[in-house]
Scaffold this motif. Structure first.
Motif: not given
Length: 236
Positions: A211, A124, A214
């Motif tokens: 996930q 990330s 994000l």
């Protein structure tokens, strides 16, 4: 168990702030837990978390899905059902549009959740400090699933307060962490309420939440549901 949770969250706080010493963190957690637990009861809500709605919608959609007693086991079929249920949820429709899932990535979350979680956080764009904070939180969540929710809930609220007040984290980093923690908090509540051991031990939903977070809250919700339901189905 209570002292274990307090100590664990105190250590966790050190990875999310440099404002407290270890002793100060433990003291603060004891005070906050004592106050919050008295008033929390079995309620997953935390209005102090600006992204709490993500957790609420997650549980509403999960309840709608499981109540339907669907027998789908393929990623495409489960994803279609989630889309249909989401379309009927007004709170979800008020969120920014979610990004379609990559089914191969979802399958990898189901098959190798711990590895995927580590890679998702590492890859990330967050700062190293916020990555460590989120990683430690998710590691702790794996232990919380075996604890009484009455003790876990105030501990997560304390953690979220520390993240919210952290002046080093950007607004985007706080959004990612707090969205992930909200879905985790509600998901643990759901497992406790339903006594659903399959959901309780599903790591996939937390990996999907991170996930998806994000991108945005809607994506966090749908990825969490998709990975979580598929993980649950593999244990049935």
């Amino acid at each position: 168990m209570k002292n274990f949770l307090i100590s664990m969250l105190a250590v966790l706080s050190l990875s999310c702030t440099n404002d407290f010493t270890r002793e100060d963190s433990i003291s603060n957690f004891k005070k906050k837990n004592a106050h919050t637990k008295k008033n929390a009861g079995l309620n997953p809500e935390n209005t102090a978390n600006a992204y709490d709605i993500a957790g609420k919608i997650h549980n509403d959609l999960l309840d709608a899905y499981l109540s339907g007693n669907f027998s789908d086991h393929t990623i495409n079929a489960v994803s279609s059902k989630i889309d249909s249920i989401s379309f009927l949820n007004s709170d979800f429709q008020n969120l920014p549009s979610y990004y379609p899932a990559n089914f191969q990535e979802i399958q990898e979350m189901v098959d190798f959740p711990e590895i995927q979680l580590e890679q998702i956080i590492a890859n990330s764009s967050m700062s190293m400090a916020s990555k460590n904070c989120l990683s430690e939180f998710m590691s702790s969540a794996a232990l919380w699933q075996n604890s009484d929710y009455e003790a876990v809930h105030p501990s997560i609220i304390s953690f979220e307060a520390i993240v919210t007040n952290n002046q080093q984290f950007t607004a985007e980093e706080k959004r990612i962490i707090l969205t992930s923690s909200a879905i985790t908090r509600y998901s643990l509540y759901y497992a406790s309420k339903r006594k659903d051991k399959d959901w309780e031990t599903s790591v996939g939903n937390r990996v999907g939440a991170v996930q998806g977070a994000l991108s945005n809250s809607a994506t966090a919700i749908t990825r969490s549901l998709l990975a979580g339901i598929l993980s649950r189905n593999t244990t049935e």
